[in-house]
Design a protein around this motif. Structure first.
Motif, PDB file in Angstrom:
ATOM      1  N   GLU A 156      39.159 115.727 -35.073  1.00  0.00           N
ATOM      2  CA  GLU A 156      40.332 115.955 -36.367  1.00  0.00           C
ATOM      3  C   GLU A 156      39.812 116.167 -37.291  1.00  0.00           C
ATOM      4  O   GLU A 156      40.195 116.264 -38.291  1.00  0.00           O
ATOM      5  CB  GLU A 156      41.729 114.766 -36.134  1.00  0.00           C
ATOM      6  CG  GLU A 156      42.145 114.452 -35.896  1.00  0.00           C
ATOM      7  CD  GLU A 156      43.309 113.377 -35.059  1.00  0.00           C
ATOM      8  OE1 GLU A 156      42.645 112.382 -35.757  1.00  0.00           O
ATOM      9  OE2 GLU A 156      44.486 113.344 -34.031  1.00  0.00           O
ATOM     10  N   ARG A 173      36.553 112.035 -36.860  1.00  0.00           N
ATOM     11  CA  ARG A 173      37.775 111.029 -36.596  1.00  0.00           C
ATOM     12  C   ARG A 173      37.985 111.470 -35.303  1.00  0.00           C
ATOM     13  O   ARG A 173      38.217 112.630 -35.018  1.00  0.00           O
ATOM     14  CB  ARG A 173      38.441 110.828 -37.823  1.00  0.00           C
ATOM     15  CG  ARG A 173      40.036 110.324 -37.270  1.00  0.00           C
ATOM     16  CD  ARG A 173      40.764 110.226 -38.553  1.00  0.00           C
ATOM     17  NE  ARG A 173      41.346 111.717 -39.113  1.00  0.00           N
ATOM     18  CZ  ARG A 173      41.396 112.217 -39.732  1.00  0.00           C
ATOM     19  NH1 ARG A 173      40.360 110.850 -40.627  1.00  0.00           N
ATOM     20  NH2 ARG A 173      41.554 112.943 -39.960  1.00  0.00           N
ATOM     21  N   ARG A 175      41.056 111.511 -31.522  1.00  0.00           N
ATOM     22  CA  ARG A 175      41.815 110.852 -30.866  1.00  0.00           C
ATOM     23  C   ARG A 175      41.334 111.109 -29.146  1.00  0.00           C
ATOM     24  O   ARG A 175      41.403 111.745 -28.953  1.00  0.00           O
ATOM     25  CB  ARG A 175      42.871 111.494 -31.122  1.00  0.00           C
ATOM     26  CG  ARG A 175      43.874 110.875 -30.473  1.00  0.00           C
ATOM     27  CD  ARG A 175      45.511 111.767 -30.481  1.00  0.00           C
ATOM     28  NE  ARG A 175      45.872 111.565 -32.018  1.00  0.00           N
ATOM     29  CZ  ARG A 175      45.925 110.078 -32.672  1.00  0.00           C
ATOM     30  NH1 ARG A 175      47.277 109.468 -31.635  1.00  0.00           N
ATOM     31  NH2 ARG A 175      46.760 110.702 -33.943  1.00  0.00           N
ATOM     32  N   SER A 193      42.245 106.200 -31.488  1.00  0.00           N
ATOM     33  CA  SER A 193      41.411 106.943 -32.720  1.00  0.00           C
ATOM     34  C   SER A 193      40.472 106.263 -33.314  1.00  0.00           C
ATOM     35  O   SER A 193      41.012 105.226 -33.246  1.00  0.00           O
ATOM     36  CB  SER A 193      42.776 106.901 -33.724  1.00  0.00           C
ATOM     37  OG  SER A 193      44.339 107.550 -33.167  1.00  0.00           O
ATOM     38  N   THR A 195      37.901 106.268 -35.839  1.00  0.00           N
ATOM     39  CA  THR A 195      36.914 106.889 -37.159  1.00  0.00           C
ATOM     40  C   THR A 195      35.714 106.235 -37.713  1.00  0.00           C
ATOM     41  O   THR A 195      35.635 104.798 -37.718  1.00  0.00           O
ATOM     42  CB  THR A 195      38.119 106.543 -38.423  1.00  0.00           C
ATOM     43  OG1 THR A 195      39.244 107.312 -38.046  1.00  0.00           O
ATOM     44  CG2 THR A 195      37.790 107.508 -39.530  1.00  0.00           C
TER      45      THR A 195
END
Length: 231
Positions: A156, A173, A175, A193, A195
């Motif tokens: 992402e 980032r 997922r 998720s 990050t």
């Protein structure tokens, strides 16, 4: 003006100014130098980056039993912004919504492919990693007729993120989705998720590349730990 054209002009100037002696010759040389200085410079080739050569020596064998095989899908990039090889950055202090490419820096392949390659190399140290969709017969044969779980990833964010002109990080980032293939289709097992950001050593493309490499490795370690902890 090309070099050959400049030479031809010099010859013409020399003929026209032959009667002028030394002054004519000096004038011709000056005109030639001016013509050559107007020639366009050669285009500068963009620097090409990847995540480095990886491990330079064999990874020590572990005494633990190998983990179950895993099928790894291609990493998707929502919106297609990361489908090219540009090294991207954001200026949070100016316009955080705008992605900007470095003009003289490129990845050796799109970021999603680089991340997948790095992820596969890491996971392969403890388990067999297959390409999702290679064929049910091949995948079943690895684990006594049982299809392996499939790891799906979405990339992402993958950018050099400037908090201020002097302070920046590599921001990644992802997922992650773990599914199981059943006779009725895919069954969701877990989703997470991730990050990660790592400081950039310099406020330029090389610094951003180093920070993004470190952030990617940290995110991959987090994924590997999550997979081991997921029942």
């Amino acid at each position: 003006m090309t070099y050959s054209v400049a030479i031809n002009k010099l010859a013409g100037y020399a003929c026209c100014t032959r009667a002028g002696g030394r002054f004519g010759f000096m004038l011709s040389v000056a005109l030639l130098l001016g013509a050559c200085s107007a020639l366009p410079d050669k285009p500068v080739r963009a620097a090409l980056y990847d995540f480095g050569p990886g491990a330079l020596s064999p990874v020590p064998a572990t005494r633990q039993a190998p983990l179950p095989p895993l099928a790894l899908a291609d990493i998707s990039t929502p919106g297609g912004v990361l489908d090219n090889q540009a090294v991207l950055y954001r200026l949070a202090y100016a316009d955080a919504q705008q992605l900007r490419p470095y003009s003289q820096a490129r990845w050796s392949m799109p970021p999603a492919q680089l991340v997948r390659q790095r992820l596969r190399d890491t996971l392969s140290r403890n388990r067999a990693v297959l390409n999702a969709g290679e064929g049910p017969a091949l995948n079943r044969g690895v684990n006594q007729g049982v299809l392996p779980r499939v790891l799906q990833l979405e990339l992402e964010e993958f950018s050099h993120f400037f908090e201020t002109p002097e302070r920046s990080v590599g921001l990644v980032r992802l997922r992650a989705t773990l599914v199981e293939t059943t006779s009725s289709g895919e069954k969701l097992l877990a989703q997470r998720s991730i990050t990660v950001q790592r400081p950039a050593p310099s406020a330029d493309a090389p610094g951003g590349v180093r920070a993004l490499t470190a952030a990617t490795d940290a995110a991959i370690d987090e994924i590997a730990t999550w997979l081991q902890q997921t029942p």
